[in-house]
Design a protein around this motif. Structure first.
Motif, PDB file in Angstrom:
ATOM      1  N   GLU A   1       0.837  -1.196   0.000  1.00  0.00           N
ATOM      2  CA  GLU A   1       0.000   0.000   0.000  1.00  0.00           C
ATOM      3  C   GLU A   1       0.880   1.258   0.000  1.00  0.00           C
ATOM      4  O   GLU A   1       2.034   1.223   0.413  1.00  0.00           O
ATOM      5  CB  GLU A   1      -0.918   0.010   1.231  1.00  0.00           C
TER       6      GLU A   1
ATOM      7  N   ARG B   1      -7.099   6.446   7.923  1.00  0.00           N
ATOM      8  CA  ARG B   1      -7.000   6.617   6.469  1.00  0.00           C
ATOM      9  C   ARG B   1      -7.842   5.575   5.741  1.00  0.00           C
ATOM     10  O   ARG B   1      -8.457   5.861   4.707  1.00  0.00           O
ATOM     11  CB  ARG B   1      -5.535   6.518   6.019  1.00  0.00           C
ATOM     12  N   TRP B   2      -7.864   4.353   6.265  1.00  0.00           N
ATOM     13  CA  TRP B   2      -8.642   3.291   5.628  1.00  0.00           C
ATOM     14  C   TRP B   2     -10.120   3.661   5.594  1.00  0.00           C
ATOM     15  O   TRP B   2     -10.804   3.437   4.589  1.00  0.00           O
ATOM     16  CB  TRP B   2      -8.432   1.977   6.378  1.00  0.00           C
TER      17      TRP B   2
ATOM     18  N   GLU C   1     -11.320   6.667   5.579  1.00  0.00           N
ATOM     19  CA  GLU C   1     -11.492   7.755   4.609  1.00  0.00           C
ATOM     20  C   GLU C   1     -11.599   7.202   3.193  1.00  0.00           C
ATOM     21  O   GLU C   1     -12.313   7.758   2.349  1.00  0.00           O
ATOM     22  CB  GLU C   1     -10.307   8.721   4.705  1.00  0.00           C
ATOM     23  N   ASP C   2     -10.878   6.105   2.944  1.00  0.00           N
ATOM     24  CA  ASP C   2     -10.898   5.487   1.611  1.00  0.00           C
ATOM     25  C   ASP C   2     -12.055   4.513   1.436  1.00  0.00           C
ATOM     26  O   ASP C   2     -12.321   4.057   0.319  1.00  0.00           O
ATOM     27  CB  ASP C   2      -9.573   4.752   1.346  1.00  0.00           C
ATOM     28  N   ASN C   3     -12.713   4.150   2.526  1.00  0.00           N
ATOM     29  CA  ASN C   3     -13.820   3.180   2.476  1.00  0.00           C
ATOM     30  C   ASN C   3     -15.031   3.756   3.201  1.00  0.00           C
ATOM     31  O   ASN C   3     -15.423   3.272   4.273  1.00  0.00           O
ATOM     32  CB  ASN C   3     -13.387   1.848   3.097  1.00  0.00           C
ATOM     33  N   LYS C   4     -15.599   4.799   2.625  1.00  0.00           N
ATOM     34  CA  LYS C   4     -16.739   5.479   3.228  1.00  0.00           C
ATOM     35  C   LYS C   4     -17.890   4.498   3.454  1.00  0.00           C
ATOM     36  O   LYS C   4     -18.192   3.657   2.614  1.00  0.00           O
ATOM     37  CB  LYS C   4     -17.224   6.610   2.319  1.00  0.00           C
TER      38      LYS C   4
END
Length: 277
Positions: A18, A75-76, A78-81
C-alpha cells in the motif's frame, strides 16, 4: 517471522504494498515503515512493518505502534466510506538494537497499575502485542536461510552488522555470493546502490575506498561507478560530512605535497645549474 499457524492462513498471493507512510517526519532517521494488505481466508487484513534503526530500543514501542495503527485505520475509513468494520492489523517490528530487544512488546506491559487492579481495569484498556523480529537475536546462517530475495537477505544482514567496529566492507567480502546475486538480479545496480548508501550512512568507519576495495574485485569496474555515485550523492546532500571533510583534507594534503615537491625540484634544478656554471 509470523507465527506459523497465522502465516499458513494468509493468502500470500494477495499481498499488496500500500502507499503512504505513518512515521512522523522528524523520526524518519530512526524509523521506516511499510504497509501491506492481504486476505486471511477471504477476510481483509493489513500487515504493518515498522523498522527501528537506533542504538537503543524504544521502550514505548507498543504505544508508538498503536498510534500508527490508529492512523492506518483512520486513512482506511477515509478510503472506504460507509464501512461498518475495520480490517485487522498485524504489527511487525524489526529491530537491530545492538544488545538485542529488551523492552515491552505488548501494550499491557506499559500500564502503571498494580496487579490487584489489573483484572478490574483490563476491560477498559487497549491490549495487543506486536510481532518482534530481533535481528541481533538471530545468526547470519538463520537470516540466510530465510525465504527472501537476495536483496532482502543482504538488507537484513546489513542491518544486523551495520554498527560493527570494522564497518560493513569486510562483511560484504564474506557475503560475496549474495552480493553477486543482488548485482546480477533485475535492477541490480540500483539495489547495490541502496546497500552502499546504507553502509556509508550506518557506520562512519566504512569509507568509499573500503567499499571499492571489496566490491570491485567481486563485481568488476561497474561496482566502482555505483560506489562513487552513491558517495558523491551523499556528500552533495550533506549526509557524509566526515567524508566530505576527509576529502577536503586529502586535497589540501595533496596540494601541500605538490608544493613541497615543486620546491624541492626547483631547488635541485637550481643547484644543478650552479654546478654547471
Amino acid at each position: 517471522v509470523l507465527p506459523p499457524k497465522l502465516a499458513e492462513r494468509i493468502d500470500w498471493d494477495s499481498l499488496h504494498l500500500e502507499s503512504g507512510h505513518f512515521v512522523e517526519q522528524d523520526l524518519t532517521a530512526q524509523y521506516s515503515d511499510l504497509l501491506y494488505s492481504a486476505t486471511v481466508e477471504g477476510h481483509p487484513v493489513l500487515l504493518y512493518l515498522l523498522y527501528e534503526h537506533q542504538s537503543s530500543g524504544d521502550g514505548m514501542m507498543p504505544l508508538r505502534s498503536l498510534r500508527y495503527m490508529v492512523a492506518i485505520w483512520t486513512r482506511w475509513l477515509e478510503d472506504n466510506k460507509g464501512a461498518k468494520a475495520i480490517p485487522a492489523i498485524i504489527p511487525v517490528v524489526l529491530s537491530n538494537a545492538p544488545d538485542g530487544w529488551r523492552w515491552p512488546v505488548s501494550m499491557g506491559e506499559l500500564f502503571a497499575i498494580p496487579k490487584d487492579l489489573r483484572s478490574a481495569l483490563q476491560p477498559y484498556l487497549p491490549e495487543f502485542r506486536f510481532v518482534l523480529d530481533d535481528l541481533m537475536g538471530r545468526t547470519d546462517a538463520e537470516l540466510m536461510a530465510r525465504t527472501a530475495t537476495a536483496l532482502g537477505i543482504l538488507g537484513m544482514l546489513a542491518l544486523r552488522h551495520g554498527r560493527d567496529d570494522e564497518g560493513l566492507a569486510p562483511r560484504l567480502l564474506e557475503w560475496a555470493k549474495l552480493v553477486t546475486a543482488v548485482f546480477s538480479a533485475e535492477n541490480g545496480r540500483e539495489a547495490l546502490g541502496k546497500v552502499v548508501r546504507y553502509a556509508l550512512l550506518a557506520n562512519q568507519r566504512t569509507t568509499i575506498q573500503d567499499l571499492e576495495s571489496v566490491l570491485v574485485p567481486i563485481l568488476g569496474e561497474a561496482a566502482r561507478e555505483v560506489v562513487m555515485t552513491e558517495g558523491e550523492r551523499l556528500i552533495q546532500q550533506g549526509e557524509l560530512r566526515g567524508l566530505e571533510r576527509g576529502r577536503a583534507e586529502g586535497k589540501a594534503e595533496g596540494k601541500a605535497e605538490g608544493k613541497a615537491e615543486g620546491k624541492a625540484e626547483g631547488k635541485a634544478e637550481g643547484e644543478a645549474k650552479d654546478r654547471a656554471a
